[in-house]
Scaffold this active site. Structure first.
Site, PDB file in Angstrom:
ATOM      1  N   HIS A 163       8.465  22.770 -42.907  1.00  0.00           N
ATOM      2  CA  HIS A 163       8.702  21.332 -43.118  1.00  0.00           C
ATOM      3  C   HIS A 163       8.491  20.908 -44.564  1.00  0.00           C
ATOM      4  CE1 HIS A 163       8.862  20.079 -38.770  1.00  0.00           C
ATOM      5  NE2 HIS A 163       8.449  21.327 -38.679  1.00  0.00           N
ATOM      6  N   ASP A 372       8.521  16.371 -51.975  1.00  0.00           N
ATOM      7  CA  ASP A 372       8.445  16.187 -50.525  1.00  0.00           C
ATOM      8  C   ASP A 372       9.498  17.069 -49.871  1.00  0.00           C
ATOM      9  OD1 ASP A 372       7.728  15.111 -48.046  1.00  0.00           O
ATOM     10  OD2 ASP A 372       7.686  13.057 -48.798  1.00  0.00           O
TER      11      ASP A 372
HETATM   12  P1  ADP Z   1       4.666  13.659 -43.935  1.00  0.00           P
HETATM   13  O1  ADP Z   1       5.169  14.567 -42.869  1.00  0.00           O
HETATM   14  O2  ADP Z   1       4.348  14.355 -45.207  1.00  0.00           O
HETATM   15  O3  ADP Z   1       3.524  12.803 -43.496  1.00  0.00           O
HETATM   16  P2  ADP Z   1       7.105  12.010 -43.558  1.00  0.00           P
HETATM   17  O4  ADP Z   1       7.578  10.843 -44.334  1.00  0.00           O
HETATM   18  O5  ADP Z   1       8.143  13.042 -43.298  1.00  0.00           O
HETATM   19  O6  ADP Z   1       5.835  12.624 -44.327  1.00  0.00           O
HETATM   20  O7  ADP Z   1       6.555  11.546 -42.153  1.00  0.00           O
HETATM   21  C1  ADP Z   1       5.532  10.612 -42.025  1.00  0.00           C
HETATM   22  C2  ADP Z   1       5.498  10.087 -40.582  1.00  0.00           C
HETATM   23  O8  ADP Z   1       4.264   9.408 -40.393  1.00  0.00           O
HETATM   24  C3  ADP Z   1       6.596   9.094 -40.309  1.00  0.00           C
HETATM   25  O9  ADP Z   1       7.070   9.256 -38.985  1.00  0.00           O
HETATM   26  C4  ADP Z   1       5.912   7.721 -40.465  1.00  0.00           C
HETATM   27  O10 ADP Z   1       6.436   6.705 -39.655  1.00  0.00           O
HETATM   28  C5  ADP Z   1       4.497   8.042 -40.044  1.00  0.00           C
HETATM   29  N1  ADP Z   1       3.543   7.210 -40.798  1.00  0.00           N
HETATM   30  C6  ADP Z   1       3.358   7.185 -42.138  1.00  0.00           C
HETATM   31  N2  ADP Z   1       2.428   6.272 -42.480  1.00  0.00           N
HETATM   32  C7  ADP Z   1       2.021   5.716 -41.336  1.00  0.00           C
HETATM   33  C8  ADP Z   1       1.062   4.711 -41.007  1.00  0.00           C
HETATM   34  N3  ADP Z   1       0.327   4.081 -41.955  1.00  0.00           N
HETATM   35  N4  ADP Z   1       0.898   4.408 -39.704  1.00  0.00           N
HETATM   36  C9  ADP Z   1       1.624   5.036 -38.753  1.00  0.00           C
HETATM   37  N5  ADP Z   1       2.534   5.979 -39.004  1.00  0.00           N
HETATM   38  C10 ADP Z   1       2.725   6.321 -40.262  1.00  0.00           C
HETATM   39  O1  F6P Z   2       5.196  17.957 -42.563  1.00  0.00           O
HETATM   40  C1  F6P Z   2       4.035  18.067 -43.274  1.00  0.00           C
HETATM   41  C2  F6P Z   2       2.782  17.992 -42.456  1.00  0.00           C
HETATM   42  O2  F6P Z   2       1.852  18.626 -43.203  1.00  0.00           O
HETATM   43  C3  F6P Z   2       2.733  18.615 -41.087  1.00  0.00           C
HETATM   44  O3  F6P Z   2       2.698  19.992 -41.011  1.00  0.00           O
HETATM   45  C4  F6P Z   2       1.485  18.003 -40.602  1.00  0.00           C
HETATM   46  O4  F6P Z   2       1.318  18.067 -39.233  1.00  0.00           O
HETATM   47  C5  F6P Z   2       1.612  16.574 -41.087  1.00  0.00           C
HETATM   48  O5  F6P Z   2       2.294  16.671 -42.302  1.00  0.00           O
HETATM   49  C6  F6P Z   2       0.314  15.804 -41.199  1.00  0.00           C
HETATM   50  O6  F6P Z   2      -0.692  16.520 -41.845  1.00  0.00           O
HETATM   51  P1  F6P Z   2      -2.017  16.970 -41.105  1.00  0.00           P
HETATM   52  O7  F6P Z   2      -1.612  17.702 -39.872  1.00  0.00           O
HETATM   53  O8  F6P Z   2      -2.722  17.828 -42.095  1.00  0.00           O
HETATM   54  O9  F6P Z   2      -2.750  15.711 -40.778  1.00  0.00           O
END
Ligand code: ADP
Ligand code: F6P
Length: 463
Positions: A163, A372
């Protein structure tokens, strides 16, 4: 588990985290991050088993049913949590794979814990999977599982999806355990990356650092199998998000939120895990300068930034949290009227309905990671925003920029450039904004999580 599954997803995290309140009551909460957002609808559709950690160290939980599939919890001790999860996964691999935007640390004890835990996941998966089942291993926490699993269960079809970005060879080769990690991944029949550059980096690495024969996108493992490496850009349940954003509950919540913010003319929105890869320092500085220079007026403009707490005991994350608190405090003390700050900063996770309400009312969505893998927030905004009048500002260093080409693209390292684009997004002629948003919606609704899973699993079945 009574019956073994035909389809198994293996990820460090389960879709739900077990949380124990101070009074001892136990609750299950949706786990943070894009991996869970993406894979939940896939599992609901496919059924089978999800093997993963339940988020609470030193606790063993029995398998159970959830949303029509089996949950198989893998335990982690408090020490493993520190060394495998916080250490090797999130203080070695995470920064290294994100272009070393923070320094990766290399510790032999962390590697030992990573090996032990990967082996435990492989064994749990081998026990959960039926004869000839399809197993889909997820992300950087489990890079060794494909090879370990193949040794235990050569009858399985093994897929792997990363990912996060796969780094260029010049960075990857810093890893003292690089050989084992490459071989670990090569245990899969199919390895998926977010963007073609990731697959190319991986294949170049295999070509230069191993003796395996590489032909186009396939790596021949003598006496065993061929591992294919390709890009499969991940997406979201686009229609599911759009439908959610149209529910009376979300519409009411968005109206209440508007009221709370004082009905500003323009709302800029940031939504992230509180992670140093997300470019929050740069984004907040850029927005702060626009307020301080009077280009944005706090009387009619709000910057709403929500940040989910993440990996809170890891040093770089602690530092980031303090920096952001300071930065926001400093800017808000310089600009903004009585009672309403220019930057409304919420350090918390919210239910998906609240996220959808925020996406509805945001005029400018600001997604500015330094690096990202994909960034699903960008896609969620496009799916949820009800009109074509919204604007997406997107970093060129997010995987999503390869697909969402009509966004207002920025280089988050270039503060002046970013400020210009933020202003352009907020003040552009409606017909320009609408043209861009129409193209973004076409992309997001035309490339869904269902298609992503079908493409990957279709290719895996054909191997
Ligand atoms: P990552 O996997 O690195 O966290 P992404 O943007 O791909 O980044 O995914 C983040 C996910 O977490 C999204 O589905 C988003 O809606 C959710 N998310 C991010 N910030 C919040 C928050 N403050 N509260 C709830 N959900 C959140
Ligand atoms: O997609 C990136 C990612 O690191 C996932 O593997 C992971 O589950 C998510 O973001 C949130 O991070 P964590 O599991 O360390 O809270």
């Amino acid at each position: 588990m009574s019956e073994r599954a035909r389809f198994v997803v293996v990820a460090n995290r389960l879709p739900v985290d077990r949380v124990v309140a101070d009074d001892g009551t136990v609750d299950w909460r949706t786990s943070p991050g894009g991996l869970v957002t993406a894979l939940e609808p896939v599992m609901r559709r496919m059924g089978g088993a999800w093997v993963g950690w339940h988020g609470a160290p030193d606790e063993t939980v029995a398998p159970f049913q959830h949303d029509g599939y089996s949950i198989v919890p893998v335990p982690l001790s408090a020490e493993e949590y520190e060394e495998y999860y916080e250490g090797f996964s999130n203080a070695t691999l995470w920064p290294l794979f994100h272009d070393t935007v923070a320094f990766p640390e290399f510790h032999r004890e962390w590697w030992d814990a990573y090996l032990t835990v990967n082996r435990r996941f492989a064994v749990a998966t081998a026990e959960a999977a039926g004869d000839g089942a399809t197993v889909w291993v997820q992300d950087y926490q489990l890079l060794l599982v494909p090879q370990m699993l193949r040794e235990l269960r050569p009858d399985l079809k093994i897929g792997f999806f990363l990912h996060i970005p796969f780094p260029p060879i010049e960075l990857f080769q810093q890893l003292p355990w690089r050989g084992q990690i490459i071989e670990g991944l090569l245990g899969a029949d199919l390895v998926g990356f977010q963007v073609p550059g990731g697959a190319q980096n991986f294949l170049r690495l295999v070509r230069t650092r191993t003796r395996h024969r590489v032909e186009r996108d396939g790596v021949r493992i003598a006496g065993s199998h061929t591992c294919v490496a390709r890009a499969y850009p991940i997406s979201i349940d686009s229609q599911g998000f759009a439908d959610l954003a149209e529910t009376p509950e979300v519409i009411a919540e968005s109206e209440a939120l508007l009221e709370e913010l004082g009905h500003p003319k323009t709302i800029f929105l940031g939504v992230d895990r509180l992670d140093y890869t997300k470019g929050l320092r740069q984004r907040i500085r850029a927005m702060g300068e626009l307020f301080e220079e009077g280009k944005l007026d706090p009387a009619d403009t709000v910057f709403l930034q929500v940040a989910t707490p993440s990996r809170e005991r890891v040093e770089e994350y602690k530092k980031l949290r303090d920096d952001i608190d300071l930065l926001v405090g400093r800017i808000n003390s310089h600009v903004g009227g009585v009672g309403r700050p220019a930057i409304s900063y919420l350090h918390a996770g919210f239910p998906r309905t609240t996220m959808a309400a925020m996406y509805r009312i945001a005029n400018v969505m600001v997604v500015t990671p330094l690096r990202d893998g994909m960034n699903l927030v960008a896609k969620e905004y496009v799916a949820c925003h009800p009109s074509t009048n919204g604007a997406l500002v997107l970093s060129e260093f997010a995987g999503a920029a390869k697909e969402l080409k009509q966004a207002y693209i920025v280089n988050p390292y270039d503060l002046n450039g970013m400020k210009d684009v933020l202003m352009q997004a907020a003040t552009d002629a409606p017909r320009n904004r609408q043209r861009r948003m129409r193209a973004l919606k076409k992309q997001v609704f035309g490339h869904t999580i269902e298609q992503w899973a079908d493409n990957f699993l279709g290719d895996l079945e054909g191997r």
